[in-house]
Motif scaffolding. Structure first.
Motif, mmCIF file in Angstrom:
data_model
loop_
_atom_site.group_PDB
_atom_site.id
_atom_site.type_symbol
_atom_site.label_atom_id
_atom_site.label_comp_id
_atom_site.label_asym_id
_atom_site.label_seq_id
_atom_site.Cartn_x
_atom_site.Cartn_y
_atom_site.Cartn_z
ATOM 1 N N PHE A 171 -2.543 -0.429 1.066
ATOM 2 C CA PHE A 171 -3.484 -0.684 -0.025
ATOM 3 C C PHE A 171 -3.713 -2.188 -0.180
ATOM 4 O O PHE A 171 -4.850 -2.641 -0.340
ATOM 5 C CB PHE A 171 -2.927 -0.087 -1.318
ATOM 6 C CG PHE A 171 -3.785 -0.334 -2.527
ATOM 7 C CD1 PHE A 171 -4.887 0.457 -2.787
ATOM 8 C CD2 PHE A 171 -3.486 -1.369 -3.406
ATOM 9 C CE1 PHE A 171 -5.681 0.225 -3.905
ATOM 10 C CE2 PHE A 171 -4.279 -1.610 -4.519
ATOM 11 C CZ PHE A 171 -5.371 -0.812 -4.767
ATOM 12 N N LEU A 172 -2.630 -2.976 -0.105
ATOM 13 C CA LEU A 172 -2.745 -4.433 -0.211
ATOM 14 C C LEU A 172 -3.476 -5.012 1.001
ATOM 15 O O LEU A 172 -4.376 -5.846 0.863
ATOM 16 C CB LEU A 172 -1.359 -5.065 -0.327
ATOM 17 C CG LEU A 172 -0.586 -4.811 -1.623
ATOM 18 C CD1 LEU A 172 0.830 -5.353 -1.513
ATOM 19 C CD2 LEU A 172 -1.297 -5.452 -2.810
ATOM 20 N N LEU A 173 -3.098 -4.570 2.198
ATOM 21 C CA LEU A 173 -3.626 -5.134 3.432
ATOM 22 C C LEU A 173 -5.107 -4.854 3.621
ATOM 23 O O LEU A 173 -5.870 -5.743 4.040
ATOM 24 C CB LEU A 173 -2.832 -4.575 4.629
ATOM 25 C CG LEU A 173 -3.283 -4.998 6.027
ATOM 26 C CD1 LEU A 173 -3.096 -6.501 6.212
ATOM 27 C CD2 LEU A 173 -2.498 -4.227 7.093
ATOM 28 N N TYR A 174 -5.534 -3.631 3.315
ATOM 29 C CA TYR A 174 -6.894 -3.225 3.649
ATOM 30 C C TYR A 174 -7.868 -3.192 2.472
ATOM 31 O O TYR A 174 -9.077 -3.104 2.686
ATOM 32 C CB TYR A 174 -6.864 -1.851 4.311
ATOM 33 C CG TYR A 174 -6.268 -1.877 5.698
ATOM 34 C CD1 TYR A 174 -6.852 -2.623 6.711
ATOM 35 C CD2 TYR A 174 -5.116 -1.163 5.999
ATOM 36 C CE1 TYR A 174 -6.317 -2.649 7.981
ATOM 37 C CE2 TYR A 174 -4.564 -1.174 7.277
ATOM 38 C CZ TYR A 174 -5.173 -1.935 8.259
ATOM 39 O OH TYR A 174 -4.636 -1.957 9.524
ATOM 40 N N ILE A 177 -6.206 -7.319 -0.797
ATOM 41 C CA ILE A 177 -6.265 -8.674 -0.227
ATOM 42 C C ILE A 177 -7.686 -9.039 0.221
ATOM 43 O O ILE A 177 -8.170 -10.136 -0.094
ATOM 44 C CB ILE A 177 -5.253 -8.824 0.925
ATOM 45 C CG1 ILE A 177 -3.828 -8.820 0.362
ATOM 46 C CG2 ILE A 177 -5.509 -10.099 1.716
ATOM 47 C CD1 ILE A 177 -2.738 -8.901 1.405
ATOM 48 N N PRO A 178 -8.417 -8.147 0.958
ATOM 49 C CA PRO A 178 -9.800 -8.495 1.308
ATOM 50 C C PRO A 178 -10.687 -8.764 0.096
ATOM 51 O O PRO A 178 -11.546 -9.658 0.139
ATOM 52 C CB PRO A 178 -10.283 -7.259 2.083
ATOM 53 C CG PRO A 178 -9.047 -6.685 2.666
ATOM 54 C CD PRO A 178 -7.989 -6.910 1.624
ATOM 55 N N VAL A 198 -9.647 -14.160 7.179
ATOM 56 C CA VAL A 198 -8.898 -12.943 6.839
ATOM 57 C C VAL A 198 -9.860 -11.818 6.472
ATOM 58 O O VAL A 198 -9.720 -10.680 6.940
ATOM 59 C CB VAL A 198 -7.910 -13.218 5.675
ATOM 60 C CG1 VAL A 198 -7.271 -11.913 5.203
ATOM 61 C CG2 VAL A 198 -6.833 -14.201 6.117
ATOM 62 N N TYR A 199 -10.858 -12.119 5.655
ATOM 63 C CA TYR A 199 -11.823 -11.101 5.236
ATOM 64 C C TYR A 199 -12.608 -10.560 6.425
ATOM 65 O O TYR A 199 -12.855 -9.356 6.531
ATOM 66 C CB TYR A 199 -12.774 -11.686 4.199
ATOM 67 C CG TYR A 199 -13.837 -10.722 3.749
ATOM 68 C CD1 TYR A 199 -13.539 -9.743 2.799
ATOM 69 C CD2 TYR A 199 -15.127 -10.767 4.274
ATOM 70 C CE1 TYR A 199 -14.504 -8.838 2.386
ATOM 71 C CE2 TYR A 199 -16.094 -9.873 3.863
ATOM 72 C CZ TYR A 199 -15.786 -8.908 2.927
ATOM 73 O OH TYR A 199 -16.740 -8.010 2.524
ATOM 74 N N ASN A 200 -12.995 -11.447 7.333
ATOM 75 C CA ASN A 200 -13.814 -11.041 8.482
ATOM 76 C C ASN A 200 -13.033 -10.232 9.513
ATOM 77 O O ASN A 200 -13.635 -9.676 10.431
ATOM 78 C CB ASN A 200 -14.420 -12.266 9.158
ATOM 79 C CG ASN A 200 -15.549 -12.872 8.356
ATOM 80 O OD1 ASN A 200 -16.198 -12.192 7.569
ATOM 81 N ND2 ASN A 200 -15.789 -14.160 8.541
ATOM 82 N N LEU A 201 -11.711 -10.156 9.368
ATOM 83 C CA LEU A 201 -10.891 -9.382 10.294
ATOM 84 C C LEU A 201 -10.594 -7.973 9.790
ATOM 85 O O LEU A 201 -9.927 -7.197 10.473
ATOM 86 C CB LEU A 201 -9.561 -10.109 10.571
ATOM 87 C CG LEU A 201 -9.660 -11.355 11.461
ATOM 88 C CD1 LEU A 201 -8.322 -12.090 11.488
ATOM 89 C CD2 LEU A 201 -10.073 -10.981 12.886
ATOM 90 N N THR A 202 -11.085 -7.621 8.617
ATOM 91 C CA THR A 202 -10.789 -6.308 8.055
ATOM 92 C C THR A 202 -11.642 -5.230 8.722
ATOM 93 O O THR A 202 -12.831 -5.462 9.021
ATOM 94 C CB THR A 202 -11.043 -6.282 6.537
ATOM 95 O OG1 THR A 202 -12.398 -6.677 6.288
ATOM 96 C CG2 THR A 202 -10.106 -7.240 5.826
ATOM 97 N N PRO A 203 -11.088 -4.051 8.989
ATOM 98 C CA PRO A 203 -11.849 -2.978 9.656
ATOM 99 C C PRO A 203 -13.104 -2.559 8.905
ATOM 100 O O PRO A 203 -14.164 -2.384 9.520
ATOM 101 C CB PRO A 203 -10.836 -1.833 9.743
ATOM 102 C CG PRO A 203 -9.507 -2.504 9.749
ATOM 103 C CD PRO A 203 -9.658 -3.681 8.833
#
Length: 250
Positions: A171-174, A177-178, A198-203
């Protein structure tokens, strides 16, 4: 491997999380139909498609966590398989295969239900927001995003050994945090640049951009972030899962 997957598919079908996903999906579609019929002056089919796609994108992280709870097993269950002679590497690929199959079945089943429900509405002849093909593309990209997030969720689960910890950290990672990073990514500082990366690396961000790329010929896709996201989630996270599984003492 086939026997393992067959046994896990049967076990997954019986879990509460599996039924929760079906119930939530059907309720979401039903509530969308009722709300549009009740509050829209002229409820159009394309608005229904757009609303469902937006709802799915917001629920993607929770869907990933629910799939983890349905498809991934506890340590004592893994121990039983290892003691029966199953290879630990096969357990990883088998678990991910079952999670993928579960996700595809639900995506297909609920998409069919969405299409049938959309027949209750008229098509907008002037300015449609989203047609059936656009919605199918959105669902396809969201399904792939959930697939990528499941790799990370599975990695956290294998490292921690606890589904509750994996759910919270996923929940924090995906999701959390984004969202935090998106508030600072426009600043022209080191922190702003870090947040942007970091934001641009989220699925979800990458697969959302992928759907826009196919829908809009003028949209410029940042392929370096997309490739980096694939490597991190599908190679790095699965490699960590494999190492963690190999080091467990059963």
């Amino acid at each position: 491997m086939f026997d393992y997957i067959k046994a896990e598919v049967y076990r997954t079908r019986k879990t509460s999380n599996n039924w929760i996903m079906w119930v939530l999906g059907i309720l979401a579609i039903g509530l969308t139909v009722i709300s549009m019929k009740s509050f829209d002056d002229v409820p159009y089919r394309d608005n229904f498609y757009f609303g469902i796609a937006q709802m799915l994108s917001q629920m993607a992280v929770f869907i990933s966590i629910l799939i983890m709870g349905a498809s991934f097993k506890k340590d004592f269950e893994e121990k039983n398989y290892v003691q029966k002679g199953y290879n630990r590497s096969n357990i990883i690929w088998g678990d991910l295969a079952v999670a993928t199959l579960s996700r595809i079945v639900k995506a297909v089943g609920l998409t069919i239900l969405v299409y049938l429900s959309s027949l209750l509405f008229k098509a907008d002849p002037v300015n449609p927001h989203m047609d059936l093909n656009d919605m199918l593309l959105a669902v396809f990209c969201i399904t792939l995003a959930v697939f990528a997030m499941n790799c990370g969720t599975y990695m956290i689960y294998n490292v921690s050994g606890k589904s509750g910890v994996a759910s919270m950290l996923s929940f924090l990672l995906y999701l959390l945090i984004p969202q935090i990073m998106s508030a600072f990514m426009e600043y022209d500082t080191f922190l702003g640049k870090l947040c942007k990366h970091v934001y641009n690396l989220t699925p979800m961000n990458n697969f959302f951009n992928l759907s826009r790329y196919f829908e809009n010929d003028g949209f410029e896709m940042n392929w370096k972030y997309f490739i980096a996201m694939l490597v991190i989630n599908f190679i790095v996270f699965n490699a960590i899962s494999l190492i963690s599984k190999k080091r467990k003492r059963y």
